[in-house]
Design a protein around this motif. Structure first.
Motif, PDB file in Angstrom:
ATOM      1  N   GLN A   3       0.765  -1.027  -0.048  1.00 26.58           N
ATOM      2  CA  GLN A   3      -0.029  -0.010   0.005  1.00 26.58           C
ATOM      3  C   GLN A   3       0.919   1.086   0.035  1.00 26.58           C
ATOM      4  OE1 GLN A   3      -0.619  -2.307   2.499  1.00 26.58           O
ATOM      5  NE2 GLN A   3      -1.770  -3.228   0.856  1.00 26.58           N
ATOM      6  N   LEU A   4       0.251   2.180  -0.825  1.00 25.62           N
ATOM      7  CA  LEU A   4       1.300   3.373  -0.975  1.00 25.62           C
ATOM      8  C   LEU A   4       0.248   4.521  -0.624  1.00 25.62           C
ATOM      9  CD1 LEU A   4       3.104   2.561  -4.258  1.00 25.62           C
ATOM     10  CD2 LEU A   4       4.064   2.125  -2.074  1.00 25.62           C
ATOM     11  N   VAL A   5       0.777   5.542   0.101  1.00 30.05           N
ATOM     12  CA  VAL A   5      -0.058   6.608   0.470  1.00 30.05           C
ATOM     13  C   VAL A   5       0.909   7.993   0.333  1.00 30.05           C
ATOM     14  CG1 VAL A   5      -1.380   7.941   2.380  1.00 30.05           C
ATOM     15  CG2 VAL A   5      -1.345   5.448   2.041  1.00 30.05           C
ATOM     16  N   GLU A   6       0.509   8.660  -0.540  1.00 30.65           N
ATOM     17  CA  GLU A   6       1.246  10.134  -0.901  1.00 30.65           C
ATOM     18  C   GLU A   6       0.795  11.280  -0.172  1.00 30.65           C
ATOM     19  OE1 GLU A   6       0.489   8.508  -5.067  1.00 30.65           O
ATOM     20  OE2 GLU A   6      -0.698   8.812  -3.423  1.00 30.65           O
ATOM     21  N   SER A   7       1.586  12.062   0.109  1.00 32.38           N
ATOM     22  CA  SER A   7       1.278  13.438   0.845  1.00 32.38           C
ATOM     23  C   SER A   7       2.268  14.466   0.461  1.00 32.38           C
ATOM     24  CB  SER A   7       1.274  13.315   2.222  1.00 32.38           C
ATOM     25  OG  SER A   7       2.621  12.919   2.788  1.00 32.38           O
ATOM     26  N   GLY A   8       1.832  15.868   0.522  1.00 31.58           N
ATOM     27  CA  GLY A   8       2.748  16.904   0.502  1.00 31.58           C
ATOM     28  C   GLY A   8       2.363  17.739  -1.064  1.00 31.58           C
ATOM     29  N   GLY A   9       1.324  17.320  -1.749  1.00 32.45           N
ATOM     30  CA  GLY A   9       1.139  18.059  -2.852  1.00 32.45           C
ATOM     31  C   GLY A   9       0.345  19.422  -2.491  1.00 32.45           C
ATOM     32  N   MET A  34      11.006   2.062  -6.186  1.00 29.27           N
ATOM     33  CA  MET A  34      10.057   2.955  -5.906  1.00 29.27           C
ATOM     34  C   MET A  34      10.197   4.237  -6.587  1.00 29.27           C
ATOM     35  SD  MET A  34       8.939   2.447  -1.971  1.00 29.27           S
ATOM     36  CE  MET A  34       7.527   3.696  -1.919  1.00 29.27           C
ATOM     37  N   GLY A  35       9.173   5.115  -6.762  1.00 28.47           N
ATOM     38  CA  GLY A  35       9.192   6.414  -7.243  1.00 28.47           C
ATOM     39  C   GLY A  35       7.940   7.233  -7.511  1.00 28.47           C
ATOM     40  N   TRP A  36       8.279   7.925  -8.480  1.00 28.76           N
ATOM     41  CA  TRP A  36       7.123   8.938  -8.930  1.00 28.76           C
ATOM     42  C   TRP A  36       6.757   9.088 -10.619  1.00 28.76           C
ATOM     43  CZ3 TRP A  36       4.409  11.071  -4.731  1.00 28.76           C
ATOM     44  CH2 TRP A  36       5.197  10.888  -3.405  1.00 28.76           C
ATOM     45  N   TYR A  37       5.494   8.839 -10.748  1.00 26.25           N
ATOM     46  CA  TYR A  37       5.208   9.233 -12.156  1.00 26.25           C
ATOM     47  C   TYR A  37       4.273  10.472 -11.930  1.00 26.25           C
ATOM     48  CZ  TYR A  37       6.423   4.630 -14.641  1.00 26.25           C
ATOM     49  OH  TYR A  37       6.761   3.693 -14.986  1.00 26.25           O
ATOM     50  N   ARG A  38       3.810  11.270 -13.104  1.00 21.96           N
ATOM     51  CA  ARG A  38       2.864  12.293 -13.046  1.00 21.96           C
ATOM     52  C   ARG A  38       2.205  12.142 -14.499  1.00 21.96           C
ATOM     53  NH1 ARG A  38       7.185  17.368 -13.845  1.00 21.96           N
ATOM     54  NH2 ARG A  38       7.642  17.125 -16.026  1.00 21.96           N
ATOM     55  N   GLN A  39       0.959  12.833 -14.225  1.00 25.78           N
ATOM     56  CA  GLN A  39      -0.004  12.826 -15.334  1.00 25.78           C
ATOM     57  C   GLN A  39      -0.569  14.217 -15.379  1.00 25.78           C
ATOM     58  OE1 GLN A  39      -2.768   9.760 -15.753  1.00 25.78           O
ATOM     59  NE2 GLN A  39      -2.837  10.035 -18.007  1.00 25.78           N
ATOM     60  N   ALA A  40      -0.228  15.092 -16.417  1.00 29.65           N
ATOM     61  CA  ALA A  40      -0.849  16.290 -16.779  1.00 29.65           C
ATOM     62  C   ALA A  40      -2.126  16.322 -17.402  1.00 29.65           C
ATOM     63  CB  ALA A  40       0.074  17.172 -17.302  1.00 29.65           C
ATOM     64  N   PRO A  41      -2.834  17.029 -17.582  1.00 28.46           N
ATOM     65  CA  PRO A  41      -4.198  16.903 -18.281  1.00 28.46           C
ATOM     66  C   PRO A  41      -4.044  16.772 -19.840  1.00 28.46           C
ATOM     67  CG  PRO A  41      -4.568  18.593 -16.595  1.00 28.46           C
ATOM     68  CD  PRO A  41      -3.081  18.125 -16.535  1.00 28.46           C
ATOM     69  N   ALA A  92       0.503  18.778 -12.448  1.00 25.62           N
ATOM     70  CA  ALA A  92       0.232  17.322 -12.621  1.00 25.62           C
ATOM     71  C   ALA A  92      -0.306  16.608 -11.470  1.00 25.62           C
ATOM     72  CB  ALA A  92       1.281  16.620 -13.482  1.00 25.62           C
ATOM     73  N   ILE A  93      -0.868  15.624 -11.567  1.00 30.44           N
ATOM     74  CA  ILE A  93      -1.118  14.702 -10.664  1.00 30.44           C
ATOM     75  C   ILE A  93       0.077  13.796 -10.615  1.00 30.44           C
ATOM     76  CG2 ILE A  93      -2.632  12.667  -9.560  1.00 30.44           C
ATOM     77  CD1 ILE A  93      -4.963  13.928 -11.216  1.00 30.44           C
ATOM     78  N   TYR A  94       0.744  13.682  -9.290  1.00 33.15           N
ATOM     79  CA  TYR A  94       1.880  12.872  -9.044  1.00 33.15           C
ATOM     80  C   TYR A  94       1.391  11.782  -8.412  1.00 33.15           C
ATOM     81  CZ  TYR A  94       4.782  16.560 -10.508  1.00 33.15           C
ATOM     82  OH  TYR A  94       5.466  17.514 -11.503  1.00 33.15           O
ATOM     83  N   GLY A 111      -0.084   4.673  -5.899  1.00 31.18           N
ATOM     84  CA  GLY A 111      -0.670   5.415  -4.807  1.00 31.18           C
ATOM     85  C   GLY A 111      -2.094   6.030  -5.304  1.00 31.18           C
ATOM     86  N   GLN A 112      -2.640   6.773  -4.671  1.00 33.44           N
ATOM     87  CA  GLN A 112      -3.691   7.192  -5.246  1.00 33.44           C
ATOM     88  C   GLN A 112      -3.772   8.606  -5.844  1.00 33.44           C
ATOM     89  OE1 GLN A 112      -2.786   7.701  -2.355  1.00 33.44           O
ATOM     90  NE2 GLN A 112      -3.208   9.866  -1.441  1.00 33.44           N
ATOM     91  N   GLY A 113      -2.429   9.276  -5.724  1.00 35.92           N
ATOM     92  CA  GLY A 113      -2.267  10.641  -6.367  1.00 35.92           C
ATOM     93  C   GLY A 113      -2.235  11.767  -5.580  1.00 35.92           C
ATOM     94  N   THR A 114      -1.395  12.689  -5.935  1.00 33.25           N
ATOM     95  CA  THR A 114      -1.494  13.757  -4.981  1.00 33.25           C
ATOM     96  C   THR A 114      -1.422  14.983  -6.108  1.00 33.25           C
ATOM     97  OG1 THR A 114      -0.744  15.343  -3.184  1.00 33.25           O
ATOM     98  CG2 THR A 114       1.051  14.117  -4.652  1.00 33.25           C
ATOM     99  N   GLN A 115      -2.232  16.048  -6.094  1.00 32.88           N
ATOM    100  CA  GLN A 115      -1.982  17.133  -7.067  1.00 32.88           C
ATOM    101  C   GLN A 115      -1.011  18.223  -6.611  1.00 32.88           C
ATOM    102  OE1 GLN A 115      -4.370  17.819  -9.793  1.00 32.88           O
ATOM    103  NE2 GLN A 115      -2.599  19.319 -10.381  1.00 32.88           N
ATOM    104  N   VAL A 116      -0.221  18.533  -7.909  1.00 35.14           N
ATOM    105  CA  VAL A 116       0.695  19.551  -7.519  1.00 35.14           C
ATOM    106  C   VAL A 116       0.274  20.473  -8.795  1.00 35.14           C
ATOM    107  CG1 VAL A 116       3.119  20.417  -8.070  1.00 35.14           C
ATOM    108  CG2 VAL A 116       2.459  18.103  -6.678  1.00 35.14           C
ATOM    109  N   THR A 117       0.141  21.749  -8.418  1.00 38.96           N
ATOM    110  CA  THR A 117      -0.255  22.720  -9.174  1.00 38.96           C
ATOM    111  C   THR A 117       0.872  24.060  -9.106  1.00 38.96           C
ATOM    112  OG1 THR A 117      -2.595  22.324  -8.908  1.00 38.96           O
ATOM    113  CG2 THR A 117      -2.041  24.546  -9.802  1.00 38.96           C
ATOM    114  N   VAL A 118       1.282  24.360 -10.169  1.00 38.46           N
ATOM    115  CA  VAL A 118       2.363  25.469 -10.071  1.00 38.46           C
ATOM    116  C   VAL A 118       1.749  26.746 -11.122  1.00 38.46           C
ATOM    117  CG1 VAL A 118       4.821  26.174 -10.672  1.00 38.46           C
ATOM    118  CG2 VAL A 118       4.199  23.756 -10.279  1.00 38.46           C
ATOM    119  N   SER A 119       1.766  27.812 -10.329  1.00 40.89           N
ATOM    120  CA  SER A 119       1.042  28.882 -10.975  1.00 40.89           C
ATOM    121  C   SER A 119       2.186  29.776 -11.497  1.00 40.89           C
ATOM    122  CB  SER A 119       0.221  29.676 -10.096  1.00 40.89           C
ATOM    123  OG  SER A 119       1.171  30.288  -8.966  1.00 40.89           O
ATOM    124  N   SER A 120       1.956  30.676 -12.586  1.00 39.42           N
ATOM    125  CA  SER A 120       2.685  31.523 -13.192  1.00 39.42           C
ATOM    126  C   SER A 120       2.901  32.845 -12.723  1.00 39.42           C
ATOM    127  CB  SER A 120       2.846  31.382 -14.861  1.00 39.42           C
ATOM    128  OG  SER A 120       1.341  31.908 -15.081  1.00 39.42           O
TER     129      SER A 120
END
Length: 120
Positions: A3-9, A34-41, A92-94, A111-120
């Motif tokens: 089981q993987l649980v993310e946090s910190g987005g 282990m590691g991280w994937y991401r998916q942008a819209p 993206a969702i990480y 994991g279930q994914g955590t949203q990361v949003t970077v504003s310009s």
């Protein structure tokens, strides 16, 4: 099973930093990376960074080299992704992932994914 649980987005301005955490439980010693994937819209999921269970060999996508750092604490069964100099294109969702292969090419657990949003 693992089981993987993310946090910190969250939401951050361009140039800022975030740290993602992924806590693992279950049959952790059945995994080799282990590691991280991401998916942008509208885009495919992509591998961002990985680290081997033993030895700590790391991999980074070219787009994040020099800005992101992956690390792990085996005593806590936790993997971290320190993200610095964030850009809007990092939005993206990480997803935390774990695999039996040592390169995280074929993740077996997500994991279930955590949203990361970077504003310009």
């Amino acid at each position: 099973q693992v089981q993987l649980v993310e946090s910190g987005g969250g939401l951050v301005q361009a140039g800022g930093s975030l740290r993602l955490s992924c806590a693992a439980s279950g049959s952790i010693f059945s995994t080799n990376a282990m590691g991280w994937y991401r998916q942008a819209p509208g885009k495919q999921r992509e591998l961002v960074a990985s680290i081997t269970t033993w030895g700590g060999t790391t991999y980074y996508a070219n787009s994040v080299k020099g800005r992101f750092t992956i690390s792990r604490d085996n005593a806590k069964n936790t993997v971290y992704l320190q993200m610095n100099s964030l850009k809007p294109e990092d939005t993206a969702i990480y997803y935390c992932a774990a695999s039996r292969d040592s390169a995280l090419v074929v993740p077996r657990y997500w994991g279930q994914g955590t949203q990361v949003t970077v504003s310009s």
